[in-house]
Design a protein around this motif. Sequence first.
Motif, short mmCIF file in Angstrom:
data_model
loop_
_atom_site.label_atom_id
_atom_site.label_comp_id
_atom_site.label_asym_id
_atom_site.label_seq_id
_atom_site.Cartn_x
_atom_site.Cartn_y
_atom_site.Cartn_z
N PHE A 195 0.82 -1.20 0.00
CA PHE A 195 0.00 0.00 0.00
C PHE A 195 0.85 1.25 0.00
O PHE A 195 2.03 1.22 0.33
N VAL A 196 0.19 2.36 -0.34
CA VAL A 196 0.75 3.70 -0.25
C VAL A 196 -0.28 4.53 0.52
O VAL A 196 -1.47 4.52 0.18
N ASN A 197 0.16 5.21 1.57
CA ASN A 197 -0.75 6.08 2.31
C ASN A 197 -1.15 7.27 1.44
O ASN A 197 -0.30 7.90 0.82
N VAL A 198 -2.47 7.56 1.42
CA VAL A 198 -2.98 8.67 0.62
C VAL A 198 -3.88 9.62 1.41
O VAL A 198 -4.33 10.63 0.87
N GLY A 199 -4.14 9.32 2.66
CA GLY A 199 -5.02 10.19 3.44
C GLY A 199 -5.05 9.81 4.90
O GLY A 199 -4.45 8.82 5.32
N VAL A 200 -5.77 10.62 5.68
CA VAL A 200 -5.93 10.42 7.12
C VAL A 200 -7.34 10.85 7.51
O VAL A 200 -7.85 11.84 6.99
N VAL A 201 -7.93 10.10 8.43
CA VAL A 201 -9.21 10.47 9.04
C VAL A 201 -8.96 10.62 10.53
O VAL A 201 -8.35 9.74 11.15
N LEU A 202 -9.41 11.73 11.10
CA LEU A 202 -9.22 11.99 12.53
C LEU A 202 -10.57 12.26 13.18
O LEU A 202 -11.38 13.02 12.65
N TYR A 203 -10.78 11.63 14.34
CA TYR A 203 -12.01 11.79 15.10
C TYR A 203 -11.67 12.22 16.51
O TYR A 203 -10.93 11.53 17.22
N CYS A 204 -12.20 13.37 16.93
CA CYS A 204 -11.99 13.91 18.28
C CYS A 204 -13.38 14.24 18.86
O CYS A 204 -13.89 15.34 18.65
N PRO A 205 -14.01 13.28 19.54
CA PRO A 205 -15.38 13.49 20.00
C PRO A 205 -15.54 14.66 20.97
O PRO A 205 -16.55 15.36 20.93
#
Length: 140
Positions: A24-34
């Motif tokens: 794989f190649v990293n292409v993004g990030v998802v961040l969750y801070c409730p």
Amino acid sequence: MSTEAAPYQYVALRCVPRVEREEFVNVGVVLYCPDRGFLGSLSLVDEARLAAFAPGIDVAAVRSALAAVESVCRGDAHAAFGVGQRATAYGTRLAKDDQGTRFGLLKAPRSTVLQPGPVHGGVTTDPGRTLERLLETLVG
């Protein structure tokens, strides 16, 4: 904004052109801070890098999948990701459409060209800036 640090979770989004090879190649990030009411995604598609990694890859499909993730983060595309009724051991129940549910959908493993990595966490006083830093660190 509070200056007190709040916990967050994140996943790197991986482009996996050939699932059977597990490369794989990293292409993004998802961040969750409730605690801050924050669910966001950033991506960076380096077309030359992807083409070298996987000649013939459909870059438009990768970009489309990343755009879908961003729509889910905003709450615009939740219905397309199966939020509605959920089967449980006790029958069915209506699933909530909130940031926690959407993050749960986005972090769930799948066998497609865009896959989430393992969930990691930390603390932050600025989730937006932390998301930008993670993108720089993990994607490039």
